[in-house]
Design a protein around this motif. Structure first.
Motif, mmCIF file in Angstrom:
data_model
loop_
_atom_site.group_PDB
_atom_site.id
_atom_site.type_symbol
_atom_site.label_atom_id
_atom_site.label_comp_id
_atom_site.label_asym_id
_atom_site.label_seq_id
_atom_site.Cartn_x
_atom_site.Cartn_y
_atom_site.Cartn_z
ATOM 1 N N GLU A 71 -11.350 13.064 91.876
ATOM 2 C CA GLU A 71 -12.171 12.027 91.235
ATOM 3 C C GLU A 71 -12.296 12.382 89.759
ATOM 4 N N TYR A 72 -11.746 11.536 88.910
ATOM 5 C CA TYR A 72 -11.762 11.795 87.466
ATOM 6 C C TYR A 72 -13.196 11.951 86.961
ATOM 7 N N GLY A 73 -13.425 12.991 86.169
ATOM 8 C CA GLY A 73 -14.703 13.212 85.511
ATOM 9 C C GLY A 73 -15.789 13.806 86.390
ATOM 10 N N SER A 74 -15.467 14.197 87.625
ATOM 11 C CA SER A 74 -16.498 14.637 88.561
ATOM 12 C C SER A 74 -16.502 16.146 88.767
ATOM 13 N N THR A 75 -17.722 16.679 88.945
ATOM 14 C CA THR A 75 -17.925 18.071 89.352
ATOM 15 C C THR A 75 -18.629 18.119 90.707
ATOM 16 N N ASP A 76 -18.633 17.020 91.423
ATOM 17 C CA ASP A 76 -19.367 16.878 92.674
ATOM 18 C C ASP A 76 -18.402 16.907 93.866
ATOM 19 N N PRO A 77 -18.535 17.908 94.752
ATOM 20 C CA PRO A 77 -17.594 17.998 95.875
ATOM 21 C C PRO A 77 -17.686 16.812 96.835
ATOM 22 N N GLU A 78 -18.809 16.146 96.872
ATOM 23 C CA GLU A 78 -18.943 14.971 97.749
ATOM 24 C C GLU A 78 -18.075 13.817 97.243
ATOM 25 N N GLN A 79 -18.000 13.674 95.912
ATOM 26 C CA GLN A 79 -17.182 12.606 95.313
ATOM 27 C C GLN A 79 -15.748 13.056 95.110
ATOM 28 N N GLY A 80 -15.577 14.328 94.794
ATOM 29 C CA GLY A 80 -14.282 14.882 94.448
ATOM 30 C C GLY A 80 -14.352 15.514 93.074
ATOM 31 N N PHE A 81 -13.238 16.046 92.623
ATOM 32 C CA PHE A 81 -13.180 16.759 91.348
ATOM 33 C C PHE A 81 -11.999 16.288 90.526
ATOM 34 N N ASP A 82 -12.138 16.393 89.195
ATOM 35 C CA ASP A 82 -10.939 16.417 88.366
ATOM 36 C C ASP A 82 -10.636 17.896 88.131
ATOM 37 N N CYS A 83 -9.586 18.211 87.406
ATOM 38 C CA CYS A 83 -9.155 19.614 87.312
ATOM 39 C C CYS A 83 -10.220 20.520 86.703
ATOM 40 N N SER A 84 -10.774 20.123 85.562
ATOM 41 C CA SER A 84 -11.784 20.980 84.930
ATOM 42 C C SER A 84 -13.122 20.888 85.649
#
Length: 187
Positions: A71-84
């Motif tokens: 998930e672009y722009g996310s740091t939330d494991p429930e939504q998903g992650f982008d690379c950083s």
């Protein structure tokens, strides 16, 4: 009176969302994002302070997130992650502050030769356009046995999510540098 009721309602909402017994913000194991480190410059590189966390602990935790969606722009494991966002979440889990966008890792100490990469080191790549030599993707090295380097990252490519990937030609062409963040990897 309306003001007091509004404040009480707001306080109720805020405190009812906090789970009983959850750790305080910034404590190891807390998944709340820590304030990001400011980016460095060509004249002033920044250091990531890893404290007592070991590379093995970091890699083990990173691997536990395998399969999380992209998930672009996310740091939330429930939504998903982008690379950083993935890298941020993994390091923040241990109370380690890091820059947020991948480009902000451009001026982080200490650059090492990829042949010396060890688990816990960071690997930086261009974005999908390898002709633009600006950091746009990153991952965490999980193993490096001879010519068999593997890293874990959140990708929007075919695997679409958190996966371990060998250092294949596609990434070799986009490779920018490897960064050592754990001092114990120098030993």
């Amino acid at each position: 009176m309306k003001r007091i009721c509004g404040i009480l309602l707001l306080a109720f909402i805020v405190f009812s969302c906090h789970k009983q017994g959850s750790p305080s913000i910034g404590a190891p194991g807390d998944h709340a994002a820590l304030p990001p480190l400011a980016p460095g410059t060509a004249d002033q590189y920044i250091n990531i302070q890893t404290g007592n966390t070991t590379p093995a602990e970091l890699v083990t935790f990173a691997r536990s997130l395998t399969g999380a969606p992209y998930e672009y722009g996310s740091t939330d494991p429930e939504q998903g992650f982008d690379c950083s966002g993935f890298v941020t979440y993994v390091f923040n889990h241990f109370g380690i502050r890091v820059p947020r966008p991948s480009v902000d890792y451009t001026f982080v100490n200490q650059v090492i030769d990829i042949k010396k990469a060890r688990p816990g080191d960071l690997i930086l790549f261009t974005g999908s356009d390898s002709t633009t030599r600006i950091v746009g993707h990153m991952g965490i090295v999980v193993s490096n046995h001879g010519n068999d380097l593997k890293f874990i990252h959140a990708t929007s490519r075919d695997d679409n999510g958190v996966v371990e990937t060998p250092f294949i030609r596609y990434y070799q062409e986009r490779y920018i540098k490897t960064i050592r963040v754990f001092p114990q990897n120098d030993k």
